[in-house]
Scaffold this motif. Structure first.
Motif, mmCIF file in Angstrom:
data_model
loop_
_atom_site.group_PDB
_atom_site.id
_atom_site.type_symbol
_atom_site.label_atom_id
_atom_site.label_comp_id
_atom_site.label_asym_id
_atom_site.label_seq_id
_atom_site.Cartn_x
_atom_site.Cartn_y
_atom_site.Cartn_z
ATOM 1 N N LEU A 194 12.489 89.912 17.803
ATOM 2 C CA LEU A 194 12.132 91.129 17.474
ATOM 3 C C LEU A 194 12.174 92.007 19.795
ATOM 4 C CD1 LEU A 194 10.806 92.473 14.731
ATOM 5 C CD2 LEU A 194 12.658 92.584 14.414
ATOM 6 N N GLY A 195 12.617 91.761 19.594
ATOM 7 C CA GLY A 195 13.239 93.169 21.357
ATOM 8 C C GLY A 195 13.517 94.001 21.419
ATOM 9 N N GLY A 196 12.822 94.871 22.929
ATOM 10 C CA GLY A 196 13.356 95.846 23.275
ATOM 11 C C GLY A 196 12.252 96.808 21.914
ATOM 12 N N VAL A 197 12.857 97.669 21.938
ATOM 13 C CA VAL A 197 12.234 99.362 21.220
ATOM 14 C C VAL A 197 11.540 98.189 19.763
ATOM 15 C CG1 VAL A 197 12.629 101.081 19.711
ATOM 16 C CG2 VAL A 197 14.036 101.203 22.156
ATOM 17 N N ALA A 198 12.472 97.776 18.908
ATOM 18 C CA ALA A 198 11.490 96.410 17.794
ATOM 19 C C ALA A 198 10.269 96.036 18.288
ATOM 20 C CB ALA A 198 12.702 96.074 17.338
ATOM 21 N N GLY A 199 10.387 95.262 19.283
ATOM 22 C CA GLY A 199 9.216 94.543 19.465
ATOM 23 C C GLY A 199 8.026 95.773 20.191
ATOM 24 N N TRP A 200 8.717 96.195 20.716
ATOM 25 C CA TRP A 200 7.732 97.473 21.134
ATOM 26 C C TRP A 200 7.078 97.773 20.027
ATOM 27 C CZ3 TRP A 200 8.031 102.659 20.584
ATOM 28 C CH2 TRP A 200 6.497 103.428 21.129
ATOM 29 N N ALA A 201 7.604 98.308 19.003
ATOM 30 C CA ALA A 201 7.026 99.052 18.106
ATOM 31 C C ALA A 201 5.593 97.941 17.006
ATOM 32 C CB ALA A 201 7.592 99.525 16.908
ATOM 33 N N VAL A 202 6.447 96.952 16.612
ATOM 34 C CA VAL A 202 5.731 96.454 16.176
ATOM 35 C C VAL A 202 4.364 95.513 17.011
ATOM 36 C CG1 VAL A 202 6.072 93.735 15.106
ATOM 37 C CG2 VAL A 202 7.619 94.793 15.167
ATOM 38 N N ASP A 203 4.688 95.501 17.915
ATOM 39 C CA ASP A 203 3.067 95.342 18.936
ATOM 40 C C ASP A 203 2.396 96.041 19.199
ATOM 41 O OD1 ASP A 203 1.501 93.504 21.173
ATOM 42 O OD2 ASP A 203 1.909 95.786 22.127
ATOM 43 N N LEU A 204 2.403 97.134 19.105
ATOM 44 C CA LEU A 204 1.731 98.223 18.712
ATOM 45 C C LEU A 204 1.461 98.448 17.851
ATOM 46 C CD1 LEU A 204 1.382 100.999 20.607
ATOM 47 C CD2 LEU A 204 3.013 102.591 19.756
ATOM 48 N N MET A 205 2.301 98.838 16.669
ATOM 49 C CA MET A 205 1.726 98.174 14.754
ATOM 50 C C MET A 205 0.785 97.556 14.987
ATOM 51 S SD MET A 205 4.683 100.051 12.765
ATOM 52 C CE MET A 205 6.524 99.163 13.825
ATOM 53 N N GLU A 206 0.755 95.963 15.150
ATOM 54 C CA GLU A 206 -0.142 95.090 14.764
ATOM 55 C C GLU A 206 -1.911 95.487 15.709
ATOM 56 O OE1 GLU A 206 1.696 91.380 15.821
ATOM 57 O OE2 GLU A 206 2.776 91.340 13.719
ATOM 58 N N ARG A 207 -1.013 95.914 16.658
ATOM 59 C CA ARG A 207 -2.689 96.222 17.898
ATOM 60 C C ARG A 207 -3.533 97.243 17.495
ATOM 61 N NH1 ARG A 207 -2.876 93.871 22.920
ATOM 62 N NH2 ARG A 207 -0.602 93.033 23.013
ATOM 63 N N LEU A 208 -2.610 98.838 16.882
ATOM 64 C CA LEU A 208 -3.252 99.829 16.433
ATOM 65 C C LEU A 208 -3.223 99.842 14.784
ATOM 66 C CD1 LEU A 208 -1.893 102.674 19.179
ATOM 67 C CD2 LEU A 208 -4.027 100.449 19.462
ATOM 68 N N GLY A 209 -2.611 99.551 14.721
ATOM 69 C CA GLY A 209 -2.507 99.417 12.510
ATOM 70 C C GLY A 209 -0.817 101.129 12.791
ATOM 71 N N SER A 210 -1.715 101.456 11.499
ATOM 72 C CA SER A 210 -0.949 102.898 10.744
ATOM 73 C C SER A 210 -0.907 103.804 12.360
ATOM 74 C CB SER A 210 -1.206 103.901 9.761
ATOM 75 O OG SER A 210 -2.399 103.681 9.504
ATOM 76 N N PRO A 211 -2.290 104.383 12.714
ATOM 77 C CA PRO A 211 -1.879 105.168 13.900
ATOM 78 C C PRO A 211 -0.880 104.813 15.134
ATOM 79 C CG PRO A 211 -4.103 104.229 14.108
ATOM 80 C CD PRO A 211 -3.244 103.670 12.939
ATOM 81 N N GLY A 212 -0.645 103.342 15.223
ATOM 82 C CA GLY A 212 0.167 102.936 16.081
ATOM 83 C C GLY A 212 1.977 103.200 15.744
ATOM 84 N N ALA A 213 1.786 103.157 14.647
ATOM 85 C CA ALA A 213 3.544 103.659 13.946
ATOM 86 C C ALA A 213 3.587 105.808 14.047
ATOM 87 C CB ALA A 213 3.149 103.921 12.742
ATOM 88 N N GLY A 214 2.063 105.861 14.428
ATOM 89 C CA GLY A 214 2.503 107.616 14.414
ATOM 90 C C GLY A 214 2.612 107.529 16.202
ATOM 91 N N LEU A 215 2.104 106.588 17.061
ATOM 92 C CA LEU A 215 2.022 106.890 18.042
ATOM 93 C C LEU A 215 3.630 106.435 18.628
ATOM 94 C CD1 LEU A 215 0.923 107.791 20.947
ATOM 95 C CD2 LEU A 215 0.328 104.657 20.941
ATOM 96 N N ALA A 216 3.673 105.634 18.378
ATOM 97 C CA ALA A 216 5.411 105.535 18.415
ATOM 98 C C ALA A 216 6.098 106.603 18.204
ATOM 99 C CB ALA A 216 5.654 104.241 17.956
ATOM 100 N N ILE A 217 6.097 107.725 17.156
ATOM 101 C CA ILE A 217 7.062 108.235 16.621
ATOM 102 C C ILE A 217 6.567 109.491 17.587
ATOM 103 C CG2 ILE A 217 6.959 109.823 14.734
ATOM 104 C CD1 ILE A 217 8.728 107.134 14.328
ATOM 105 N N ALA A 218 5.683 109.805 17.666
ATOM 106 C CA ALA A 218 5.308 111.477 18.616
ATOM 107 C C ALA A 218 6.093 111.048 20.442
ATOM 108 C CB ALA A 218 3.634 111.402 19.051
ATOM 109 N N LEU A 219 5.970 109.608 20.517
ATOM 110 C CA LEU A 219 6.490 109.587 21.875
ATOM 111 C C LEU A 219 8.273 109.094 21.438
ATOM 112 C CD1 LEU A 219 4.527 106.247 22.654
ATOM 113 C CD2 LEU A 219 3.787 108.632 23.793
#
Length: 213
Positions: free
Chosen positions: A9-34
């Motif tokens: 996974l590269g680009g946006v998908a890779g960035w989103a995965v990294d965010l979710m793995e680091r922060l958990g479900s709040p990472g998904a929320g942060l990605a959608i806020a952005l």
């Protein structure tokens, strides 16, 4: 994720995965806020990916639905506040300085929003780019903050649930969701157009009827 899956996974998908793995479900929320603040970030990609990540046991399905909806509301409120701060007068001055726009465009937008504001905020959460921009006139027109948040949460909740659950159920095939996103968005757009057409028809009929009598 399975070994090697993240590397594919590269680009946006890779960035989103990294965010979710680091922060958990709040990472998904942060990605959608952005995504709300920067429309080029596609929720049609981030949400199914969040559902797939939930299906792997990284976090719970209900948990990610709550956080992504919170993220949607936070991003929308930020743009709503921007509209309130700028106000109609500033927007008219800005519009006059931009090519192909004028203060009259802002006046027409104000009138349209005054008639269809609630529907626009609710259904707008399901239309790309528009779901971000609609928050600004809502702020300019000073829509009730409580009403704005309620409509945004309701519309976003439906949109997020459809894509997150689809990604959750499809598992490894979560990317298939993106292919059908345009169909879902088109159906929403058609529903909005139909609602406006019915409104216009009833308004015209109510004005013509007394004259005919």
């Amino acid at each position: 994720m399975e070994p090697g899956a993240e590397g594919e996974l590269g680009g946006v998908a890779g960035w989103a995965v990294d965010l979710m793995e680091r922060l958990g479900s709040p990472g998904a929320g942060l990605a959608i806020a952005l995504e709300n603040l920067f429309p080029p970030l596609p929720s049609e990609l981030i949400l199914p990916l969040a559902g797939f990540t939930a299906s792997r046991g990284t976090f719970g399905l209900v948990e990610v639905l709550v956080w992504t909806t919170v993220g949607s509301v936070v991003g929308a409120v930020a743009l709503y506040l921007l509209g309130r701060v700028l106000g109609a007068a500033r927007l008219k001055r800005i519009a006059d300085k931009l090519p192909l726009t004028s203060a009259d465009d802002v006046v027409r937008a104000e009138g349209w929003f005054a008639r269809h504001g609630s529907k626009a905020v609710f259904f707008g959460r399901m239309i790309p780019v528009f779901r971000s921009l609609i928050s600004i006139p809502a702020g300019v027109e000073r829509m009730s903050p409580v009403r704005f948040v309620a409509l945004t949460a309701a519309g976003s909740g439906i949109w997020n649930t459809v894509f997150v659950v689809a990604g959750y159920l499809l598992g490894e095939n979560w990317m298939l969701v993106e292919r059908y996103a345009e169909v879902f968005q088109l159906l929403v757009l058609l529903a909005v157009v139909a609602a406006v057409a019915v409104f216009v028809y009833r308004r015209v009929r109510s004005r013509v009827a007394p004259t005919a009598g």
